[in-house]
Design a protein around this motif. Sequence first.
Motif, PDB file in Angstrom:
ATOM      1  N   VAL A   2      -1.395   6.461   3.180  1.00 13.18           N
ATOM      2  CA  VAL A   2      -1.643   5.088   3.605  1.00 13.18           C
ATOM      3  C   VAL A   2      -1.266   4.948   5.073  1.00 13.18           C
ATOM      4  CG1 VAL A   2      -1.159   2.656   3.179  1.00 13.18           C
ATOM      5  CG2 VAL A   2      -1.096   4.296   1.269  1.00 13.18           C
ATOM      6  N   VAL A   3      -2.245   4.634   5.906  1.00 16.15           N
ATOM      7  CA  VAL A   3      -2.017   4.441   7.337  1.00 16.15           C
ATOM      8  C   VAL A   3      -1.405   3.062   7.547  1.00 16.15           C
ATOM      9  CG1 VAL A   3      -3.105   4.290   9.609  1.00 16.15           C
ATOM     10  CG2 VAL A   3      -3.960   5.936   7.914  1.00 16.15           C
ATOM     11  N   THR A   4      -0.246   2.997   8.199  1.00 12.22           N
ATOM     12  CA  THR A   4       0.450   1.727   8.314  1.00 12.22           C
ATOM     13  C   THR A   4       1.419   1.727   9.488  1.00 12.22           C
ATOM     14  OG1 THR A   4       1.907   0.155   7.167  1.00 12.22           O
ATOM     15  CG2 THR A   4       2.248   2.499   6.710  1.00 12.22           C
ATOM     16  N   HIS A   5       1.669   0.544  10.050  1.00  9.86           N
ATOM     17  CA  HIS A   5       2.769   0.395  11.001  1.00  9.86           C
ATOM     18  C   HIS A   5       3.964  -0.257  10.314  1.00  9.86           C
ATOM     19  CE1 HIS A   5       0.582  -3.472  11.449  1.00  9.86           C
ATOM     20  NE2 HIS A   5       1.783  -3.988  11.612  1.00  9.86           N
ATOM     21  N   ARG A   6       3.870  -0.402   8.976  1.00 12.09           N
ATOM     22  CA  ARG A   6       4.982  -0.934   8.178  1.00 12.09           C
ATOM     23  C   ARG A   6       5.287   0.052   7.046  1.00 12.09           C
ATOM     24  NH1 ARG A   6       3.001  -5.108   5.418  1.00 12.09           N
ATOM     25  NH2 ARG A   6       0.849  -4.827   6.095  1.00 12.09           N
ATOM     26  N   PRO A   7       5.887   1.194   7.390  1.00 11.47           N
ATOM     27  CA  PRO A   7       6.092   2.248   6.387  1.00 11.47           C
ATOM     28  C   PRO A   7       6.962   1.796   5.216  1.00 11.47           C
ATOM     29  CG  PRO A   7       6.459   3.084   8.615  1.00 11.47           C
ATOM     30  CD  PRO A   7       6.376   1.589   8.721  1.00 11.47           C
ATOM     31  N   LEU A   8       6.676   2.366   4.064  1.00 16.53           N
ATOM     32  CA  LEU A   8       7.448   2.172   2.846  1.00 16.53           C
ATOM     33  C   LEU A   8       7.852   3.537   2.309  1.00 16.53           C
ATOM     34  CD1 LEU A   8       5.201  -0.458   0.988  1.00 16.53           C
ATOM     35  CD2 LEU A   8       7.436  -0.902   2.036  1.00 16.53           C
ATOM     36  N   PRO A   9       8.863   3.586   1.435  1.00 18.01           N
ATOM     37  CA  PRO A   9       9.181   4.858   0.778  1.00 18.01           C
ATOM     38  C   PRO A   9       7.995   5.333  -0.065  1.00 18.01           C
ATOM     39  CG  PRO A   9      10.961   3.261   0.503  1.00 18.01           C
ATOM     40  CD  PRO A   9       9.806   2.513   1.066  1.00 18.01           C
ATOM     41  N   ALA A  10       7.883   6.634  -0.208  1.00 17.82           N
ATOM     42  CA  ALA A  10       6.813   7.201  -1.029  1.00 17.82           C
ATOM     43  C   ALA A  10       6.908   6.676  -2.453  1.00 17.82           C
ATOM     44  CB  ALA A  10       6.912   8.725  -1.024  1.00 17.82           C
ATOM     45  N   ARG A  11       5.749   6.535  -3.091  1.00 17.50           N
ATOM     46  CA  ARG A  11       5.695   6.040  -4.466  1.00 17.50           C
ATOM     47  C   ARG A  11       4.970   7.038  -5.346  1.00 17.50           C
ATOM     48  NH1 ARG A  11       4.337  -0.465  -3.979  1.00 17.50           N
ATOM     49  NH2 ARG A  11       6.013  -0.971  -2.491  1.00 17.50           N
ATOM     50  N   ARG A  12       5.584   7.386  -6.459  1.00 20.96           N
ATOM     51  CA  ARG A  12       4.991   8.290  -7.440  1.00 20.96           C
ATOM     52  C   ARG A  12       4.547   7.447  -8.629  1.00 20.96           C
ATOM     53  NH1 ARG A  12       5.169  10.550  -3.375  1.00 20.96           N
ATOM     54  NH2 ARG A  12       6.520  12.278  -2.755  1.00 20.96           N
ATOM     55  N   MET A  13       3.250   7.410  -8.877  1.00 17.24           N
ATOM     56  CA  MET A  13       2.695   6.543  -9.912  1.00 17.24           C
ATOM     57  C   MET A  13       2.257   7.368 -11.121  1.00 17.24           C
ATOM     58  SD  MET A  13       3.051   3.842  -8.058  1.00 17.24           S
ATOM     59  CE  MET A  13       2.233   2.558  -9.019  1.00 17.24           C
ATOM     60  N   SER A  14       2.013   6.705 -12.221  1.00 17.20           N
ATOM     61  CA  SER A  14       1.483   7.363 -13.408  1.00 17.20           C
ATOM     62  C   SER A  14       0.056   7.824 -13.144  1.00 17.20           C
ATOM     63  CB  SER A  14       1.495   6.414 -14.602  1.00 17.20           C
ATOM     64  OG  SER A  14       2.804   5.996 -14.915  1.00 17.20           O
ATOM     65  N   GLY A  15      -0.345   8.887 -13.837  1.00 17.48           N
ATOM     66  CA  GLY A  15      -1.726   9.342 -13.747  1.00 17.48           C
ATOM     67  C   GLY A  15      -2.021  10.269 -12.592  1.00 17.48           C
ATOM     68  N   GLY A  16      -1.000  10.626 -11.791  1.00 18.55           N
ATOM     69  CA  GLY A  16      -1.218  11.606 -10.736  1.00 18.55           C
ATOM     70  C   GLY A  16      -1.381  11.043  -9.340  1.00 18.55           C
ATOM     71  N   ASP A  63       0.021   9.688  -5.954  1.00 18.66           N
ATOM     72  CA  ASP A  63       1.228   9.639  -5.134  1.00 18.66           C
ATOM     73  C   ASP A  63       0.884   8.971  -3.815  1.00 18.66           C
ATOM     74  OD1 ASP A  63       2.592  11.073  -7.081  1.00 18.66           O
ATOM     75  OD2 ASP A  63       2.250  12.998  -6.100  1.00 18.66           O
ATOM     76  N   PHE A  64       1.564   7.874  -3.481  1.00 21.92           N
ATOM     77  CA  PHE A  64       1.327   7.185  -2.219  1.00 21.92           C
ATOM     78  C   PHE A  64       2.341   7.650  -1.183  1.00 21.92           C
ATOM     79  CE2 PHE A  64      -0.434   3.900  -5.172  1.00 21.92           C
ATOM     80  CZ  PHE A  64      -1.715   3.835  -4.639  1.00 21.92           C
ATOM     81  N   GLU A  65       1.833   8.103  -0.031  1.00 20.80           N
ATOM     82  CA  GLU A  65       2.663   8.438   1.120  1.00 20.80           C
ATOM     83  C   GLU A  65       2.261   7.507   2.258  1.00 20.80           C
ATOM     84  OE1 GLU A  65       5.049  10.663   1.266  1.00 20.80           O
ATOM     85  OE2 GLU A  65       4.727  11.854  -0.545  1.00 20.80           O
ATOM     86  N   PHE A  66       3.247   6.902   2.915  1.00 25.67           N
ATOM     87  CA  PHE A  66       2.980   5.926   3.959  1.00 25.67           C
ATOM     88  C   PHE A  66       3.192   6.586   5.314  1.00 25.67           C
ATOM     89  CE2 PHE A  66       3.898   3.752   0.099  1.00 25.67           C
ATOM     90  CZ  PHE A  66       2.988   2.706   0.076  1.00 25.67           C
ATOM     91  N   VAL A  67       2.127   6.590   6.124  1.00 23.47           N
ATOM     92  CA  VAL A  67       2.122   7.351   7.372  1.00 23.47           C
ATOM     93  C   VAL A  67       2.037   6.387   8.549  1.00 23.47           C
ATOM     94  CG1 VAL A  67       0.973   9.159   8.702  1.00 23.47           C
ATOM     95  CG2 VAL A  67       0.944   9.231   6.191  1.00 23.47           C
ATOM     96  N   GLY A  68       3.008   6.453   9.456  1.00 19.43           N
ATOM     97  CA  GLY A  68       3.017   5.604  10.642  1.00 19.43           C
ATOM     98  C   GLY A  68       4.405   5.569  11.218  1.00 19.43           C
ATOM     99  N   ASP A  69       4.486   5.251  12.515  1.00 22.67           N
ATOM    100  CA  ASP A  69       5.790   5.263  13.190  1.00 22.67           C
ATOM    101  C   ASP A  69       6.335   3.872  13.475  1.00 22.67           C
ATOM    102  OD1 ASP A  69       4.177   4.392  15.188  1.00 22.67           O
ATOM    103  OD2 ASP A  69       4.494   6.094  16.533  1.00 22.67           O
ATOM    104  N   GLY A  70       5.674   2.855  12.891  1.00 24.89           N
ATOM    105  CA  GLY A  70       6.158   1.500  13.082  1.00 24.89           C
ATOM    106  C   GLY A  70       5.539   0.764  14.255  1.00 24.89           C
ATOM    107  N   ALA A  71       4.696   1.439  15.034  1.00 26.00           N
ATOM    108  CA  ALA A  71       4.062   0.800  16.186  1.00 26.00           C
ATOM    109  C   ALA A  71       2.696   0.263  15.806  1.00 26.00           C
ATOM    110  CB  ALA A  71       3.935   1.797  17.333  1.00 26.00           C
ATOM    111  N   ALA A  72       2.513  -1.038  15.961  1.00 17.65           N
ATOM    112  CA  ALA A  72       1.238  -1.644  15.571  1.00 17.65           C
ATOM    113  C   ALA A  72       0.082  -1.122  16.398  1.00 17.65           C
ATOM    114  CB  ALA A  72       1.340  -3.169  15.726  1.00 17.65           C
ATOM    115  N   SER A  73       0.357  -0.625  17.605  1.00 18.92           N
ATOM    116  CA  SER A  73      -0.694  -0.138  18.495  1.00 18.92           C
ATOM    117  C   SER A  73      -1.047   1.325  18.257  1.00 18.92           C
ATOM    118  CB  SER A  73      -0.253  -0.315  19.955  1.00 18.92           C
ATOM    119  OG  SER A  73       0.927   0.436  20.206  1.00 18.92           O
ATOM    120  N   ALA A  74      -0.384   1.977  17.300  1.00 18.07           N
ATOM    121  CA  ALA A  74      -0.529   3.426  17.137  1.00 18.07           C
ATOM    122  C   ALA A  74      -1.407   3.796  15.957  1.00 18.07           C
ATOM    123  CB  ALA A  74       0.851   4.066  16.996  1.00 18.07           C
TER     124      ALA A  74
END
Length: 214
Positions: free
Chosen positions: A99-113, A115-126
């Motif tokens: 998930v491309v984001t400037h508001r990162p969250l911890p990774a989430r492991r969901m049922s059914g396979g 896995d959400f990984e949040f990618v971004g350094d917190g900069a809205a311009s990046a």
Amino acid sequence: MTRVIADISVSLDGFVAGPEDSPDRHPLGIGGERLHRWLFELDTWRARVGREGGERGASADIMGDFFARTGAAVIGRRMFDHGEKAWGDEPPFRMPVFVVTHRPLPARRMSGGTDFEFVGDGAASAVNQAVNLAVKQAVVAAGSKDVAVMGGGQVIAACLAAGVLDELRLHVVPVLLGGGVPLFAEPMDPAIELETERVVLSSGVTHIFHRVLN
């Protein structure tokens, strides 16, 4: 070789979601669900979400092949926020999702396979940097399979501008939304060249496959 493929439904007037989209009231915008009815009726989609029956034909074959060949996905934070409630505890991806984001969250492991990984350094311009990083991570996670960039429009546009897309697949639905979230909100570089490789007419949707040349 792993390919990076953008895949999205779009209205005839160029929108990927309807007006006034919001996570709680209208996740797809007003009227936006019409962009996806063709998909939700397919037997290959219904099997993916644990349901029986569904329509067979060209669209089902195209999406069945797409699901089988995809090993990881890239989406934007807006798509995640709008879809999270509807997806529930067992999202339909069944693969790693970056998930491309400037508001990162911890990774989430969901049922059914999924896995959400949040990618971004917190900069809205990046956004461009985050898109490149997300695609690189997705390529590694996909192994020998393809990476699907599933939306929204900002992420697909950023991937196209960054030169990381191999293919752009548009599922053009014959509806007019009159407003909402456009596929391309900002002007694109006219130097980007694409070639239409295949057009498939099906019930309620036209599938157009574009190869990105540069």
